[in-house]
Design a protein around this motif. Structure first.
Motif, PDB file in Angstrom:
ATOM      1  N   ASP A 270       1.188  -1.066  -0.209  1.00  0.00           N
ATOM      2  CA  ASP A 270      -0.027  -0.332  -0.268  1.00  0.00           C
ATOM      3  C   ASP A 270       0.817   0.948  -0.276  1.00  0.00           C
ATOM      4  N   THR A 271       1.917   0.884   0.802  1.00  0.00           N
ATOM      5  CA  THR A 271       2.427   2.309   1.048  1.00  0.00           C
ATOM      6  C   THR A 271       3.529   2.940  -0.219  1.00  0.00           C
ATOM      7  N   ARG A 272       3.995   1.164  -0.739  1.00  0.00           N
ATOM      8  CA  ARG A 272       4.737   1.668  -2.712  1.00  0.00           C
ATOM      9  C   ARG A 272       3.738   1.647  -3.386  1.00  0.00           C
ATOM     10  N   GLU A 273       2.169   1.886  -3.562  1.00  0.00           N
ATOM     11  CA  GLU A 273       1.747   2.297  -4.636  1.00  0.00           C
ATOM     12  C   GLU A 273       1.216   3.365  -4.607  1.00  0.00           C
ATOM     13  N   ARG A 274       1.169   3.735  -3.124  1.00  0.00           N
ATOM     14  CA  ARG A 274       0.666   6.141  -2.399  1.00  0.00           C
ATOM     15  C   ARG A 274       2.457   6.919  -3.225  1.00  0.00           C
ATOM     16  N   ALA A 275       3.594   5.719  -3.075  1.00  0.00           N
ATOM     17  CA  ALA A 275       4.604   6.356  -3.683  1.00  0.00           C
ATOM     18  C   ALA A 275       5.018   7.008  -4.659  1.00  0.00           C
ATOM     19  N   LYS A 276       4.210   5.139  -4.987  1.00  0.00           N
ATOM     20  CA  LYS A 276       3.791   5.872  -7.233  1.00  0.00           C
ATOM     21  C   LYS A 276       3.060   7.087  -7.138  1.00  0.00           C
ATOM     22  N   ILE A 277       2.359   7.238  -6.839  1.00  0.00           N
ATOM     23  CA  ILE A 277       1.435   8.717  -7.140  1.00  0.00           C
ATOM     24  C   ILE A 277       2.529   9.754  -7.114  1.00  0.00           C
ATOM     25  N   GLN A 314      20.713  12.885   5.736  1.00  0.00           N
ATOM     26  CA  GLN A 314      20.767  12.175   6.628  1.00  0.00           C
ATOM     27  C   GLN A 314      19.113  10.838   5.693  1.00  0.00           C
ATOM     28  N   ILE A 315      18.585  11.104   5.134  1.00  0.00           N
ATOM     29  CA  ILE A 315      18.145  10.178   4.517  1.00  0.00           C
ATOM     30  C   ILE A 315      18.898   9.478   3.146  1.00  0.00           C
ATOM     31  N   TYR A 316      18.904   8.085   3.486  1.00  0.00           N
ATOM     32  CA  TYR A 316      20.063   7.395   2.563  1.00  0.00           C
ATOM     33  C   TYR A 316      18.774   6.038   1.734  1.00  0.00           C
ATOM     34  N   VAL A 317      19.691   6.586  -0.109  1.00  0.00           N
ATOM     35  CA  VAL A 317      18.760   6.015  -0.672  1.00  0.00           C
ATOM     36  C   VAL A 317      20.507   4.940  -1.622  1.00  0.00           C
ATOM     37  N   ARG A 318      20.158   4.193  -2.691  1.00  0.00           N
ATOM     38  CA  ARG A 318      20.747   3.245  -2.914  1.00  0.00           C
ATOM     39  C   ARG A 318      21.422   4.473  -4.846  1.00  0.00           C
ATOM     40  N   TYR A 319      22.092   4.581  -4.627  1.00  0.00           N
ATOM     41  CA  TYR A 319      22.662   5.055  -6.366  1.00  0.00           C
ATOM     42  C   TYR A 319      24.041   3.925  -6.516  1.00  0.00           C
ATOM     43  N   PHE A 320      23.411   3.476  -7.799  1.00  0.00           N
ATOM     44  CA  PHE A 320      24.229   2.485  -8.602  1.00  0.00           C
ATOM     45  C   PHE A 320      25.261   3.439  -9.714  1.00  0.00           C
ATOM     46  N   MET A 339       8.569   7.739   4.363  1.00  0.00           N
ATOM     47  CA  MET A 339       8.339   7.580   3.041  1.00  0.00           C
ATOM     48  C   MET A 339       7.499   9.561   2.842  1.00  0.00           C
ATOM     49  N   GLU A 340       6.892   9.893   3.820  1.00  0.00           N
ATOM     50  CA  GLU A 340       6.858  11.614   3.890  1.00  0.00           C
ATOM     51  C   GLU A 340       7.254  12.633   3.510  1.00  0.00           C
ATOM     52  N   GLU A 341       8.408  11.973   4.674  1.00  0.00           N
ATOM     53  CA  GLU A 341       9.554  12.867   5.105  1.00  0.00           C
ATOM     54  C   GLU A 341      10.805  13.099   3.795  1.00  0.00           C
ATOM     55  N   LEU A 342      10.611  11.932   2.715  1.00  0.00           N
ATOM     56  CA  LEU A 342      11.668  11.728   1.590  1.00  0.00           C
ATOM     57  C   LEU A 342      10.763  12.828   0.930  1.00  0.00           C
ATOM     58  N   PHE A 343       9.463  12.725   0.988  1.00  0.00           N
ATOM     59  CA  PHE A 343       8.517  13.525  -0.130  1.00  0.00           C
ATOM     60  C   PHE A 343       8.719  14.889   0.193  1.00  0.00           C
ATOM     61  N   ALA A 344       8.840  14.988   1.401  1.00  0.00           N
ATOM     62  CA  ALA A 344       8.578  16.474   1.882  1.00  0.00           C
ATOM     63  C   ALA A 344      10.062  16.928   1.663  1.00  0.00           C
ATOM     64  N   PHE A 345      11.045  16.407   2.184  1.00  0.00           N
ATOM     65  CA  PHE A 345      12.401  16.505   1.573  1.00  0.00           C
ATOM     66  C   PHE A 345      12.244  16.794  -0.095  1.00  0.00           C
ATOM     67  N   LEU A 346      12.341  16.197  -1.138  1.00  0.00           N
ATOM     68  CA  LEU A 346      12.410  16.110  -2.422  1.00  0.00           C
ATOM     69  C   LEU A 346      11.751  17.160  -2.490  1.00  0.00           C
ATOM     70  N   ALA A 347      10.083  17.437  -2.751  1.00  0.00           N
ATOM     71  CA  ALA A 347       9.181  18.603  -2.432  1.00  0.00           C
ATOM     72  C   ALA A 347       9.777  20.087  -2.448  1.00  0.00           C
ATOM     73  N   ASP A 348      10.395  20.069  -1.008  1.00  0.00           N
ATOM     74  CA  ASP A 348      11.427  21.763  -0.737  1.00  0.00           C
ATOM     75  C   ASP A 348      12.404  21.738  -2.107  1.00  0.00           C
ATOM     76  N   TYR A 349      13.301  21.058  -1.725  1.00  0.00           N
ATOM     77  CA  TYR A 349      14.550  20.667  -3.016  1.00  0.00           C
ATOM     78  C   TYR A 349      13.901  20.665  -4.271  1.00  0.00           C
ATOM     79  N   LEU A 350      13.281  20.702  -4.576  1.00  0.00           N
ATOM     80  CA  LEU A 350      12.342  21.083  -6.129  1.00  0.00           C
ATOM     81  C   LEU A 350      12.287  22.097  -6.263  1.00  0.00           C
ATOM     82  N   LYS A 351      11.655  23.047  -5.355  1.00  0.00           N
ATOM     83  CA  LYS A 351      11.038  23.630  -5.625  1.00  0.00           C
ATOM     84  C   LYS A 351      12.316  24.761  -5.449  1.00  0.00           C
ATOM     85  N   THR A 352      13.563  24.955  -5.327  1.00  0.00           N
ATOM     86  CA  THR A 352      14.252  25.514  -4.897  1.00  0.00           C
ATOM     87  C   THR A 352      15.624  25.146  -6.624  1.00  0.00           C
ATOM     88  N   HIS A 353      15.617  24.380  -7.039  1.00  0.00           N
ATOM     89  CA  HIS A 353      16.355  23.223  -8.168  1.00  0.00           C
ATOM     90  C   HIS A 353      16.404  23.794  -9.419  1.00  0.00           C
TER      91      HIS A 353
END
Ligand SMILES: *Cc1c(COP(=O)(O)O)cnc(C)c1O
Length: 353
Positions: A270-277, A314-320, A339-353
């Protein structure tokens, strides 16, 4: 160069994801389950007889083998267990891939496969995924010394249907075909049923992802008894006592709690499907994952840049950093809060970059 150095085996090892220390960080980089193991496992751990650690464990791991055989409706003689599926897969490469012909696995796939192939001197070929990161089943219709692929594939999350897998099996009756189902419980259909019809099929699964027990190191393979016997012969030629006593006892306990297992897996789906949106809204695109991760690239910002700023926060994801993969991030599905913390950070970052 010292004289003995010329006799050292040279290998380029597999690189596992970071296990950073600290409690405040959000860890979405190694596809661990964000939920703890089943409550019965905790109880069994507390009740574990300390004095029993004095003894060697049962070399045949029969307690765990029996539980798995019962759960999956097969004979005990059709189950092989090991120290995580990495150990099981390493044994499989050593036992079954002894042809002069190349073993086949996808070019974008679990990056441990080429490491084992090189370690054991096994020739291999890696048919390329198509433009949309899909496995082309026709690539596996050529002569080969064995076939192995994850289903769903990693790090794409894309699932092959049982029909496609059966097609691959029909074209490969003379070699061992291995389906690595590390992520199958997150919405895929297992190939286990096909082992009845195809005696050359081995299905490999792990307790590390859907069963929340990466720290205990438990994996297993199910297939025809002749394949399992061959695997055990190699295992007993290598290390009789692969499975420690806590892993045997706690692993068996985990299998018993089907309800908890299904409940946590459903939460992650369920979390994954919400994350896709949410990720789509943020400008990411990705293959449609049926695993507990999403392999996403952003329309504007390079993946490496996002990886770095996330890590600094302090948010770790994997990069190859590899051809075809270098503009994507593999994001493990955590709890809704993570996931909410990840989305909040990304939304914020993407607004200014
Ligand atoms: C995680 C993973 C494994 C190995 O997991 P273990 O922790 O060793 O059981 C094997 N194959 C794939 C594709 C994986 O992602």
């Amino acid at each position: 160069m010292k004289p003995w150095e010329k006799n050292i085996r040279k290998v380029v090892p597999y690189t596992p994801g970071d296990q950073p220390a600290g409690t405040k960080l959000i860890k979405l980089n190694t596809n661990e389950n964000p939920y703890p193991p089943a409550p019965g496992v905790k109880k069994a751990m507390q009740e574990l007889d300390f004095a029993c650690l004095r003894k060697y464990p049962d070399p045949s791991s029969s307690l765990l083998v029996r539980c798995l055989a019962e759960y999956y409706g097969v004979e005990d003689e059709q189950v092989f267990v090991g120290v995580g599926s990495d150990d099981v897969l390493a044994m499989i490469f050593l036992t079954f891939f002894n042809s002069e012909k190349p073993v086949l696995f996808p070019d974008v796939s679990y990056s441990f496969y080429p490491v084992w192939a090189k370690l054991y001197g096994i020739p291999y070929q890696t048919p390329a995924l198509d433009e949309e990161f899909r496995i082309r089943k026709e690539d596996y219709y050529q002569e080969n010394g064995g076939v192995i692929f994850p289903n769903p594939n990693a790090p794409t999350g894309l699932l092959l249907s049982l029909e496609e897998i059966e097609d691959i099996l029909k074209h490969n009756q003379d070699v061992v075909v291995v389906v690595d189902e590390a992520y199958i419980d997150f919405g895929g259909k297992s190939s286990l049923g096909l082992t009845r019809q195809y005696q050359n099929l081995l299905v490999v699964q792990t307790f590390s992802k859907a069963r929340s027990m990466a720290g205990l190191r438990i994996g297993f393979a199910i297939g025809h008894r002749d394949l399992i016997r061959a695997l055990n012969d190699v295992k007993y030629s290598f290390n009789s006592y692969t499975m420690n006593i806590p892993s045997l006892v706690l692993g068996a306990e985990a299998v018993k709690d089907q309800e908890y297992f299904q409940k946590t897996v459903k939460k992650i789906i369920d979390t994954r499907e919400r994350a896709k949106i949410r990720l789509r809204e943020l400008g990411f695109s990705f293959p449609d994952s049926k695993a507990n991760f999403i392999f996403a690239s952003h329309s504007r910002i390079p993946a490496e840049e996002l990886f770095e700023v996330l890590r600094q926060n302090q948010i770790y994801v994997r990069y190859f950093k590899q051809p075809r993969l270098e503009n994507s991030l593999r994001i493990t599905i955590g709890t809704d809060e993570e996931m909410e913390e990840l989305f909040a950070f990304l939304a914020d970052y993407l607004k200014t970059h």
